[in-house]
Design an enzyme around this catalytic site. Structure first.
Site, PDB file in Angstrom:
ATOM      1  N   PHE A  10       0.692  -0.880  -0.350  1.00  0.00           N
ATOM      2  CA  PHE A  10       0.244   0.007  -0.066  1.00  0.00           C
ATOM      3  C   PHE A  10       0.701   1.491  -0.014  1.00  0.00           C
ATOM      4  CE2 PHE A  10      -3.028   2.894   2.142  1.00  0.00           C
ATOM      5  CZ  PHE A  10      -4.034   3.251   1.497  1.00  0.00           C
ATOM      6  N   GLY A  11       0.612   1.974  -0.972  1.00  0.00           N
ATOM      7  CA  GLY A  11       1.547   3.574  -1.179  1.00  0.00           C
ATOM      8  C   GLY A  11       0.619   4.404  -0.957  1.00  0.00           C
ATOM      9  N   TYR A  12       0.961   5.257   0.363  1.00  0.00           N
ATOM     10  CA  TYR A  12       0.060   6.015   0.527  1.00  0.00           C
ATOM     11  C   TYR A  12       0.799   7.269   0.537  1.00  0.00           C
ATOM     12  CZ  TYR A  12       2.263   5.116   4.676  1.00  0.00           C
ATOM     13  OH  TYR A  12       2.828   4.328   5.818  1.00  0.00           O
ATOM     14  N   GLY A  13       2.331   7.235   0.496  1.00  0.00           N
ATOM     15  CA  GLY A  13       3.094   8.649   0.824  1.00  0.00           C
ATOM     16  C   GLY A  13       4.676   8.662  -0.404  1.00  0.00           C
ATOM     17  N   SER A  14       5.510   8.737   0.266  1.00  0.00           N
ATOM     18  CA  SER A  14       6.698   8.195  -1.099  1.00  0.00           C
ATOM     19  C   SER A  14       6.528   7.237  -1.898  1.00  0.00           C
ATOM     20  CB  SER A  14       7.995   8.635  -0.361  1.00  0.00           C
ATOM     21  OG  SER A  14       8.405   7.543   0.481  1.00  0.00           O
ATOM     22  N   GLU A  89      12.151   1.425   4.414  1.00  0.00           N
ATOM     23  CA  GLU A  89      10.588   2.034   5.871  1.00  0.00           C
ATOM     24  C   GLU A  89      10.651   0.792   7.434  1.00  0.00           C
ATOM     25  OE1 GLU A  89       8.361   3.727   4.526  1.00  0.00           O
ATOM     26  OE2 GLU A  89       9.351   3.386   2.436  1.00  0.00           O
TER      27      GLU A  89
END
Length: 181
Positions: A10-14, A89
């Site tokens: 899941f990508g929500y920022g960078s 991360e």
């Protein structure tokens, strides 16, 4: 039926604009009960211990919905992608590595690797928007200026049609601070 062996992230920022791998599939996705927030002090990638920046994290919020991207790693690269993401991360253990069910825009539901904030970690912060803007405007870390992170993320969300009033305010305020405003 979803292939449970596929690695979805899941990508929500960078991860929206710099996933670090070439996804085999990219689908708009929604995650319930979490919201995108500049709640993590960045002392590595977008700041330093002396001048911390801020990066986005998912903070638990009942009833909230976060829209982002579900990124499917190529099966042959699953282990390499997982190792790269963990190195990137989990550099300070402020993120927790979790598996969350994402609702994809095409109707599928898939389990996805999702990094969320550890609210008990020293890097977890709850700052007002003005304080966030000032930190973002002045911080630089190993991956570059903090404002670049903000601008890239906001731009990609806007391209997706995802409008976040707080991010929009931060973009305008950080730009003003950079020009002496």
């Amino acid at each position: 039926m979803t292939d449970q062996s596929a690695l979805w992230v899941f990508g929500y920022g960078s991860l929206l604009w710099n996933p670090g791998f070439t996804p085999e599939e990219v689908v708009v996705a929604r995650l319930g009960n979490w919201h995108r927030s500049f709640c993590m002090s960045s002392i590595h990638h977008r700041g330093t211990p002396e001048t911390p920046g801020l990066v986005l994290a998912l903070d638990r919020a009942e009833g909230a919905v976060c829209t982002g991207l579900a990124l499917r790693a190529p099966d042959a690269e699953r282990d390499a992608v997982l190792a790269m993401l963990r190195e990137r991360e989990l550099v300070s253990s402020a993120y927790l590595e979790t598996w969350q069910d994402l609702a994809l825009s095409d109707g599928r539901v898939v389990p996805a690797l999702t990094y969320v904030i550890d609210p008990n970690h020293a890097q977890y912060v709850a700052l007002d928007l003005e304080t966030q803007a000032r930190r973002i405007a002045g911080a630089v870390g190993g991956r570059g200026p903090n404002h670049e992170y903000l601008f890239n993320t906001a731009s990609h969300l806007n391209e997706m049609g995802v409008h976040d009033p707080d991010l929009d305010w931060l973009v305008a305020r950080v730009a003003a601070l950079q020009t002496g405003g």
